[in-house]
Design a protein around this motif. Structure first.
Motif, PDB file in Angstrom:
ATOM      1  N   ALA A  63       0.846  -1.313  -0.223  1.00  0.00           N
ATOM      2  CA  ALA A  63       0.111   0.140  -0.026  1.00  0.00           C
ATOM      3  C   ALA A  63       0.893   1.419  -0.029  1.00  0.00           C
ATOM      4  N   GLU A 118      -7.534  -2.713   2.040  1.00  0.00           N
ATOM      5  CA  GLU A 118      -8.053  -1.997   3.199  1.00  0.00           C
ATOM      6  C   GLU A 118      -7.049  -0.710   3.430  1.00  0.00           C
ATOM      7  N   LEU A 119      -5.935  -0.952   3.627  1.00  0.00           N
ATOM      8  CA  LEU A 119      -4.946   0.289   3.834  1.00  0.00           C
ATOM      9  C   LEU A 119      -4.839   1.279   2.607  1.00  0.00           C
ATOM     10  N   ALA A 165      -4.894   3.383  10.617  1.00  0.00           N
ATOM     11  CA  ALA A 165      -4.175   2.025   9.981  1.00  0.00           C
ATOM     12  C   ALA A 165      -3.992   1.295  11.283  1.00  0.00           C
ATOM     13  N   ILE A 184      -6.680  -0.870  11.574  1.00  0.00           N
ATOM     14  CA  ILE A 184      -6.851  -1.922  10.453  1.00  0.00           C
ATOM     15  C   ILE A 184      -5.980  -3.071  10.875  1.00  0.00           C
ATOM     16  N   VAL A 213       1.366   3.931   7.870  1.00  0.00           N
ATOM     17  CA  VAL A 213       1.322   2.482   7.742  1.00  0.00           C
ATOM     18  C   VAL A 213       2.512   1.708   7.849  1.00  0.00           C
ATOM     19  N   THR A 237      -3.950  -5.078   1.956  1.00  0.00           N
ATOM     20  CA  THR A 237      -3.278  -3.728   1.174  1.00  0.00           C
ATOM     21  C   THR A 237      -4.463  -3.154   0.473  1.00  0.00           C
TER      22      THR A 237
END
Length: 458
Positions: A62, A90-91, A278, A281, A244, A88
């Motif tokens: 990402a 999602e990010l 992040a 997540i 991230v 990835t």
């Protein structure tokens, strides 16, 4: 069959590789160039005409130097699909809209201050462009072969590095092509080790730390000593960190320090809405890293979350000792610039970097000892202590890259060394030739490589 090197060649950012034969084209990564003006200007160049025929982008992870150019492609009419791991995808739902938003804000700020050479300053793409791009993403599982085109399939393997990061194995009509992606550390406290590489006829391997070894000192110990030294003199620690990956690892190490009874009374602030999201997540994907759900929650709880811009401004004005973690990791944009402008001129403060700084970035200049940096058109003197704890990096060092390569079942026909500054790529290529006796090359930006050699066993 051929490969075009349209990014991350001779430089460490802008990852973009084109694979093609007479009937099929696909792209691996489509990232932003970061660093000096010459590199950043490449983001504004028209995409190579060959990319027009691409139907699929395979995305390794990402970070914006791998994903950040996708919204511009979509804005300009590209209508293909992006295949990547679920984490990835999602990010990217965080990173890409935020990237568009920041570019809009930076353009507005430049127009207000009048420091842009362009009148008016414009964003490369907008937040809405990025939201439109996300509609093209499709999440896939690690280890699952996905048909990309007739006769072409791809499989994602864990690369370590950050949540969702992958190496990509491509079976192109019988020819095996493997992209390392950004490789993570072995025995990292948070991320799993990189998975062993699969068989490859052709290998594209990163070389971010191709000429350097990480310090063997424990990250927890080094981080604690730096913070305590700064706080003892009444200073504030500003840590520019990638939202991230690095931000979450820093929170984990800080939680260990607090648990051990250190840094008592030292407040920690995570001043990055994207890093905050992040972190959520990260905790929701506990099967993709070493931390249990409870460990992840405990790490995230060590910091006070700063979402509101006014609270961020108040933090900048606060002279009490503290730790501020804020994006971006190479000090190229975001809220951290306001903190740097405030705290860099005072020698009691500490600017602490946590990993690789690309050439031409403020982070690289500061780590190299710059006595001033330009922030939003103003020259800011630097009297604060500056240090870089490379062992906090999410990238494998040169020995770890060689360790990963040594796990390949047999030598590739050709190894292309990319994603590094020229000296780092050259150094790693020389070690590959000398220690593994493999044939390898360091392709130039915009060059092509021939992949027509026969596959193993043919």
């Amino acid at each position: 069959m051929a490969i075009g090197f349209f990014g991350a060649s001779g430089t460490v950012t802008g990852s973009r590789y084109l694979l093609e034969d007479d009937s099929t084209r696909l792209l691996v990564d489509s990232g932003l160039f970061q660093g000096g003006h010459d590199l950043r200007n490449l983001n504004w160049a028209p995409p190579p005409p060959e990319i027009a025929g691409v139907e699929t982008i395979l995305l390794t992870h990402a970070h914006l130097d791998h994903s950040g150019a996708i919204p511009r492609l979509v804005r300009d009419g590209w209508r293909g699909r992006v295949l990547t791991t679920r984490a990835t995808a999602e990010l990217c739902e965080l990173l890409l809209p935020d990237s568009g938003h920041l570019q809009e804000k930076d353009a507005q700020f430049a127009n207000r201050r009048g420091y842009s050479r362009h009148q008016p300053a414009l964003p490369l793409y907008t937040q809405n462009d990025a939201l439109n791009a996300l509609e093209h993403f499709q999440g896939v599982e690690f280890g699952e072969f996905i048909e990309v085109a007739p006769g072409v399939s791809a499989r994602f393997h864990r690369a370590g590095h950050i949540l969702g990061a992958a190496s990509i194995e491509i079976d192109w009509k019988g020819t095996k092509v493997v992209f390392s992606g950004d490789l993570g550390r072995y025995d990292d406290a948070v991320m799993f080790d990189p998975a062993p590489p699969p068989l490859a006829d052709f290998l594209i391997v990163e070389s971010t730390y191709g000429d350097r070894e990480h310090d063997a000192v424990s990250p927890e110990v080094a981080l604690g000593e730096c913070i305590e030294r700064c706080v003892a003199r009444g200073g504030t620690v500003v840590i520019p960190a990638f939202a991230v990956g690095r931000a979450q690892s820093l929170l984990y190490y800080l939680s260990l320090l607090k648990k051990a009874g250190r840094l008592q009374g030292v407040p920690v602030y995570l001043d990055s809405p994207m890093a905050i999201d992040a972190s959520g997540i990260m905790c929701a994907n506990s099967g993709d890293h070493r931390l249990s759900h409870d460990e992840c929650k405990a790490a995230c709880a060590v910091a006070h979350y700063v979402r509101d811009a006014e609270e961020s401004k108040a933090l900048t004005a606060d002279s009490n000792p503290k730790v501020i973690i804020s994006a971006s990791g190479m000090a190229t944009g975001g809220r951290v610039l306001h903190h740097l402008a405030q705290f860099a001129p005072d020698p009691k403060n500490l600017l602490l970097f946590a990993g690789f700084q690309a050439a031409g970035t403020r982070g690289a200049a500061l780590v190299a000892g710059a006595t001033s940096v330009k922030i939003y058109g103003e020259v800011v003197p630097v009297f604060a202590e500056v240090t870089n704890l490379s062992m906090l990096s999410a990238h494998a060092d040169c020995n770890e890259i060689l360790r990963w390569l040594s796990g390949m079942p047999q030598a590739p026909k050709m190894t292309f060394v990319t994603h590094g500054e020229a000296s780092a790529s050259a150094s790693l290529a020389e070690r590959i030739r000398h220690e593994l006796d493999w044939t390898c090359t360091t392709p130039a930006l915009g060059s092509w490589g021939d992949l027509t050699s026969r596959a193993h066993g043919s």
